[in-house]
Design a protein around this motif. Structure first.
Motif, PDB file in Angstrom:
ATOM      1  N   PHE A  10       0.857  -1.037   0.015  1.00 59.54           N
ATOM      2  CA  PHE A  10      -0.091   0.063   0.421  1.00 59.54           C
ATOM      3  C   PHE A  10       0.688   1.299   0.118  1.00 59.54           C
ATOM      4  O   PHE A  10       1.414   1.457   0.739  1.00 59.54           O
ATOM      5  CB  PHE A  10      -1.366   0.157   1.628  1.00 59.54           C
ATOM      6  N   ARG A  12       1.275   5.499   0.225  1.00 56.66           N
ATOM      7  CA  ARG A  12       0.844   6.070   1.047  1.00 56.66           C
ATOM      8  C   ARG A  12      -0.446   6.608   1.536  1.00 56.66           C
ATOM      9  O   ARG A  12      -1.079   6.171   2.148  1.00 56.66           O
ATOM     10  CB  ARG A  12       1.980   7.158   1.799  1.00 56.66           C
ATOM     11  N   MET A  15      -2.857   4.557   1.879  1.00 54.42           N
ATOM     12  CA  MET A  15      -3.061   3.804   3.393  1.00 54.42           C
ATOM     13  C   MET A  15      -3.581   5.272   3.942  1.00 54.42           C
ATOM     14  O   MET A  15      -4.976   4.577   5.352  1.00 54.42           O
ATOM     15  CB  MET A  15      -1.330   4.119   3.728  1.00 54.42           C
ATOM     16  N   MET A 150      -0.580   3.825  12.184  1.00 52.83           N
ATOM     17  CA  MET A 150      -0.012   4.255  10.474  1.00 52.83           C
ATOM     18  C   MET A 150       1.909   4.067  10.506  1.00 52.83           C
ATOM     19  O   MET A 150       1.917   4.709  11.170  1.00 52.83           O
ATOM     20  CB  MET A 150      -0.308   5.430  10.010  1.00 52.83           C
ATOM     21  N   TYR A 180      -2.389   0.305  10.731  1.00 56.33           N
ATOM     22  CA  TYR A 180      -2.610  -0.682   9.071  1.00 56.33           C
ATOM     23  C   TYR A 180      -1.046   0.252   8.437  1.00 56.33           C
ATOM     24  O   TYR A 180      -0.066   1.088   8.716  1.00 56.33           O
ATOM     25  CB  TYR A 180      -3.016   1.102   8.505  1.00 56.33           C
ATOM     26  N   SER A 181      -0.361  -0.641   7.969  1.00 58.99           N
ATOM     27  CA  SER A 181       1.246  -0.939   7.640  1.00 58.99           C
ATOM     28  C   SER A 181       0.972  -0.785   5.971  1.00 58.99           C
ATOM     29  O   SER A 181       0.120  -1.458   6.093  1.00 58.99           O
ATOM     30  CB  SER A 181       1.732  -2.371   8.463  1.00 58.99           C
ATOM     31  N   ASP A 182       2.097  -0.543   5.828  1.00 57.79           N
ATOM     32  CA  ASP A 182       2.319  -0.371   4.038  1.00 57.79           C
ATOM     33  C   ASP A 182       1.925  -1.752   3.393  1.00 57.79           C
ATOM     34  O   ASP A 182       2.400  -2.449   1.803  1.00 57.79           O
ATOM     35  CB  ASP A 182       3.342  -0.109   3.306  1.00 57.79           C
TER      36      ASP A 182
END
Length: 218
Positions: A10, A12, A15, A150, A180-182
């Motif tokens: 994902f 930025r 996200m 995040m 919420y991570s990448d």
């Protein structure tokens, strides 16, 4: 995680859109410095979400368009921001009274580490002689009704940020409810890390390999 898996983390904006889409109608929300500030640009126009900044803003809008910034209007990270109709400006003492009084529904913060029990470390790695400053993070971590994080899933060196136990100085105990991570969206529950969603190409085994604590998949 092998290259053959064609992982597409994902980015930025994605996200930020994911976080913004999950914020319920009518919530009062503080956005921490760094990645979380991007959420302001992605709040659905049909949804009323009231953004707070600890330097004394309630009703913060998206980032200003190029050339339209008011140099006197900034958030806690000293970034230029805009205001929505009906916004209020006030002393930072009143702002922290809101935080400490439990009046914020949500705070979205960055992180160096998150433990499987929800402990948060986001203000110092003790990796240099520079004197760290916790700012309002401890107040936000303790005072907001919900804390979401995040962050990238791993450090630049490839070390996991989601761990069984934090090794960096703690910001708040058992505070984080969602990450919420990448690479994934993960709930922090009584059972530990529970994966809700993964980025395209990410597999359970690959995600587990990059995580410093056991993951649960439902």
């Amino acid at each position: 995680m092998s290259a053959e898996q064609a992982v597409a983390p994902f980015d930025r904006p994605t996200m930020a859109r994911m976080v913004a889409a999950d914020i319920p109608e009518g919530w009062y929300v503080n956005l921490g410095i760094g990645l979380p500030t991007l959420v302001a640009d992605h709040i659905p126009t049909e949804r009323e979400v009231i953004l707070h900044s600890e330097n004394g803003i309630l009703g913060m809008g998206p980032l200003p368009a190029p050339g339209e910034a008011d140099p006197w209007l900034v958030n806690a990270g000293k970034e230029n921001v805009t205001l929505v109709k009906g916004a209020a400006l006030f002393h930072h003492g009143d702002s922290f009274a809101m935080i400490r009084g439990g009046h914020l529904d949500l705070c979205v913060l960055g992180a160096f580490e998150v433990a499987e029990n929800g402990d948060l470390a986001n203000w110092s790695t003790s990796a240099s002689d520079r004197v760290p400053a916790v700012g309002g993070a401890m107040d936000l971590g303790a005072g907001a009704r919900n804390v979401w994080v995040m962050t990238t899933h791993s450090t630049k060196a490839g070390d996991p940020k989601l761990v069984s136990r934090c090794t960096y100085p703690l910001t708040a105990l058992r505070a984080v409810k969602r990450i919420y991570s990448d690479l994934a969206v993960i709930d922090v529950t009584g059972d530990g890390f529970v994966v809700r969603d993964m980025a395209p190409g990410v597999t359970p085994a690959g995600l587990q390999e990059l995580t410093g604590a056991k993951l649960h998949f439902r």
